[in-house]
Design an enzyme around this catalytic site. Structure first.
Site, PDB file in Angstrom:
ATOM      1  N   GLU A  96       4.453  -8.255  13.431  1.00  0.00           N
ATOM      2  CA  GLU A  96       4.608  -8.403  11.989  1.00  0.00           C
ATOM      3  C   GLU A  96       5.437  -7.231  11.475  1.00  0.00           C
ATOM      4  O   GLU A  96       5.082  -6.071  11.690  1.00  0.00           O
ATOM      5  CB  GLU A  96       3.255  -8.422  11.286  1.00  0.00           C
ATOM      6  CG  GLU A  96       3.386  -8.562   9.778  1.00  0.00           C
ATOM      7  CD  GLU A  96       2.049  -8.668   9.079  1.00  0.00           C
ATOM      8  OE1 GLU A  96       1.972  -9.356   8.040  1.00  0.00           O
ATOM      9  OE2 GLU A  96       1.071  -8.064   9.562  1.00  0.00           O
ATOM     10  N   GLU A 116      -8.566 -12.424   6.324  1.00  0.00           N
ATOM     11  CA  GLU A 116      -7.165 -12.845   6.223  1.00  0.00           C
ATOM     12  C   GLU A 116      -6.340 -11.674   6.728  1.00  0.00           C
ATOM     13  O   GLU A 116      -6.276 -10.629   6.095  1.00  0.00           O
ATOM     14  CB  GLU A 116      -6.809 -13.200   4.787  1.00  0.00           C
ATOM     15  CG  GLU A 116      -5.522 -14.015   4.685  1.00  0.00           C
ATOM     16  CD  GLU A 116      -4.351 -13.236   4.142  1.00  0.00           C
ATOM     17  OE1 GLU A 116      -3.716 -12.516   4.958  1.00  0.00           O
ATOM     18  OE2 GLU A 116      -4.064 -13.328   2.955  1.00  0.00           O
ATOM     19  N   TRP A 128      -3.342  -3.066  -0.376  1.00  0.00           N
ATOM     20  CA  TRP A 128      -2.578  -2.510  -1.484  1.00  0.00           C
ATOM     21  C   TRP A 128      -1.410  -3.380  -1.926  1.00  0.00           C
ATOM     22  O   TRP A 128      -0.839  -3.148  -2.994  1.00  0.00           O
ATOM     23  CB  TRP A 128      -2.022  -1.140  -1.062  1.00  0.00           C
ATOM     24  CG  TRP A 128      -1.429  -1.188   0.316  1.00  0.00           C
ATOM     25  CD1 TRP A 128      -2.045  -0.845   1.477  1.00  0.00           C
ATOM     26  CD2 TRP A 128      -0.135  -1.684   0.689  1.00  0.00           C
ATOM     27  NE1 TRP A 128      -1.225  -1.084   2.550  1.00  0.00           N
ATOM     28  CE2 TRP A 128      -0.039  -1.601   2.091  1.00  0.00           C
ATOM     29  CE3 TRP A 128       0.957  -2.179  -0.033  1.00  0.00           C
ATOM     30  CZ2 TRP A 128       1.095  -2.001   2.781  1.00  0.00           C
ATOM     31  CZ3 TRP A 128       2.086  -2.587   0.654  1.00  0.00           C
ATOM     32  CH2 TRP A 128       2.154  -2.489   2.047  1.00  0.00           C
ATOM     33  N   GLY A 140      -6.315  -7.644   5.488  1.00  0.00           N
ATOM     34  CA  GLY A 140      -5.695  -6.448   6.041  1.00  0.00           C
ATOM     35  C   GLY A 140      -5.063  -6.712   7.383  1.00  0.00           C
ATOM     36  O   GLY A 140      -4.673  -7.842   7.696  1.00  0.00           O
ATOM     37  N   CYS A 174       2.008 -10.970   3.332  1.00  0.00           N
ATOM     38  CA  CYS A 174       1.468 -11.538   4.586  1.00  0.00           C
ATOM     39  C   CYS A 174       2.098 -12.893   4.888  1.00  0.00           C
ATOM     40  O   CYS A 174       2.394 -13.207   6.038  1.00  0.00           O
ATOM     41  CB  CYS A 174      -0.050 -11.674   4.492  1.00  0.00           C
ATOM     42  SG  CYS A 174      -0.916 -10.098   4.327  1.00  0.00           S
ATOM     43  N   ALA A 182      -7.784  -0.265  -1.172  1.00  0.00           N
ATOM     44  CA  ALA A 182      -6.961   0.678  -0.409  1.00  0.00           C
ATOM     45  C   ALA A 182      -6.835   1.980  -1.197  1.00  0.00           C
ATOM     46  O   ALA A 182      -6.653   1.960  -2.421  1.00  0.00           O
ATOM     47  CB  ALA A 182      -5.585   0.079  -0.152  1.00  0.00           C
TER      48      ALA A 182
END
Length: 466
Positions: A371, A243, A145, A221, A277, A171
């Protein structure tokens, strides 16, 4: 070929409805009914039929469709950006920029796909031998998303220019964006079945992965989602491109331009409310410049205006969902309990999370190891460039990294020592159609964008003629 949305099999449970909420106002902005197994089967049949024709078309024919799509995106930029901002909270200038980036992606591959996929002649003892790059068929995509348009166009444009078709499972909180993207493809003149959106949940995806008509799967994701998909796809001998998460390091050496480094650090970490990311999440700063760098970063963060993402003055919008904001809040509290120092921010109001800067973050801290997907930056002091490299690599992730130094010779040497898929020197890490993007370690495998990215959506076929 249109199938009525309301069709449902008799004697089956009532369908599930997905709601997308505006994260800033918590108002419902859309409701979408889950596709039934029959509807999904029809979509698969459409995709299979469409792919034969689409693959037989010339590169010029496919390129013309993408040129029309780029034109459509630019003509409808305002309304598409508004859908994105309302569904996931991205500030409007970032949404507008994302639509433009998608249009540029269309033009890039329209111009270059044919040359990137030219058959290669390879001398052997045969009269003629070489390699060709051919479509895998139907690409099933599971997208996140945080960049609801760009993540789709990032894989879909090269995949389709290579002769594949695709089915997108987006998503659930951005199904409005998914529907708008399919509408854009249709309006641009793509044949029915070349690009289709699935309003579906995880259970439907499991059966699709097992279906022999699906040629490969790509997912952007979380690490957990990637591991689950890879295991399932592996059990059915299906190729995947993944990824996944990132915990990127931004290394600041003593000779760095601190004004530029600080501005880049804040831009990288706070863009899209920190939901990126490839954002710089760990600032590894040399002790000689740590105080000066921290002061500059703190000043910039404290002057970020947070608020309504539709307000042109807003620089930081809300997080996309309440559960995401709550997760970040838990990570922050644990980091503080582990000894980190809170320099600013840290407060949450619903999905709105104040831009936060932590100092004295140690390698055993949750803010260093995990993360953190939100506007939270963590500063760790290093005594040398080698300690910076060691700590940067002390992560299970390996998506990208940045180095700030005026010694470019040194930077090139250090770049080779970093265990990541991309290294940017004196620049903010970003995706570019001309360069591959992807990770190593728990950040995934495979590549998107550039020549490597389009070839990852192809069958590499050897030819030997005697």
């Amino acid at each position: 070929m249109a199938l009525a949305v309301g069709v449902w099999e008799k004697n089956k449970p009532m369908p599930k409805f997905f709601k997308s909420l505006n994260p800033y106002t918590q108002e419902i902005v859309g409701e979408y009914m889950e596709a039934s197994p029959i509807q999904i089967e029809v979509k698969l049949e459409w995709a299979q039929m469409a792919q034969r024709d689409w693959a037989a078309r010339s590169f010029n024919d496919r390129a013309t469709c993408f040129e029309h799509l780029a034109q459509y995106l630019r003509e409808h930029k305002a309304e598409l950006a508004l859908i994105m901002t309302q569904e996931m909270g991205k500030i409007l200038p970032e949404s507008l920029g994302e639509i433009e980036k998608c249009a540029a992606q269309c033009i890039h591959y329209a111009q270059h796909a044919e040359s990137l996929l030219q058959p290669e002649n390879i001398p052997t003892d045969a009269k003629e031998s070489g390699v060709s790059y051919e479509p895998v068929g139907i690409v099933l995509a599971i997208m996140p998303w945080n960049f609801p348009f760009w993540q789709v166009f990032r894989y879909a444009v090269p995949a389709l220019m290579a002769g594949n078709v695709t089915m997108l499972k987006h998503a659930p909180n951005v199904f409005g964006c998914a529907v708008a993207i399919e509408t854009a493809f249709r309006a641009a003149g793509f044949p029915e079945g070349v690009f289709q959106t699935l309003i579906a949940d995880v259970d439907a995806i499991q059966s699709l992965v097992a279906d022999d008509r699906i040629g490969m799967i790509t997912l952007t994701g979380s690490e957990r989602a990637g591991a689950s998909l890879a295991a399932l796809a592996g059990s059915h001998i299906k190729k995947t491109v993944l990824e996944l998460g990132g915990n990127d390091a931004l290394i600041v050496l003593p000779d760095a331009d601190l004004d530029k480094a600080a501005a880049a650090a804040v831009q990288s970490r706070m863009m899209n409310a920190g939901q990126v990311c490839i954002a710089a999440k760990r600032f590894l700063v040399h002790q000689d410049v740590k105080a000066a760098f921290t002061e500059k970063v703190l000043h910039l963060i404290q002057n970020l205006k947070q608020g309504d993402p539709l307000d042109p003055a807003t620089k930081l919008g809300p997080l996309a969902r309440l559960d995401l904001a709550e997760t970040l809040e838990r990570q922050l509290q644990k980091a503080l309990a582990q000894g980190a120092t809170l320099l600013c921010g840290g407060q949450r109001n619903g999905c709105n999370f104040q831009p936060t800067l932590l100092d004295n973050v140690q390698p055993d801290s949750i803010a260093f190891k995990e993360e953190t997907f939100g506007p939270l930056a963590a500063i760790t002091t290093v005594a040398s460039e080698q300690e910076a490299i060691k700590l940067a690599n002390q992560s299970r992730y390996g998506l990208s990294a940045a180095i700030w130094t005026q010694d470019l010779y040194k930077a090139k040497i250090l770049a080779h020592q970093l265990e990541v898929g991309s290294v940017f020197v004196n620049a903010v890490v970003r995706s570019d159609s001309r360069l591959p993007i992807g990770g190593v370690k728990k950040s995934g495998y495979g590549r998107e964008l550039s020549e490597a990215g389009i070839k990852d959506f192809c069958i590499v076929k050897a030819h030997y003629i005697n």
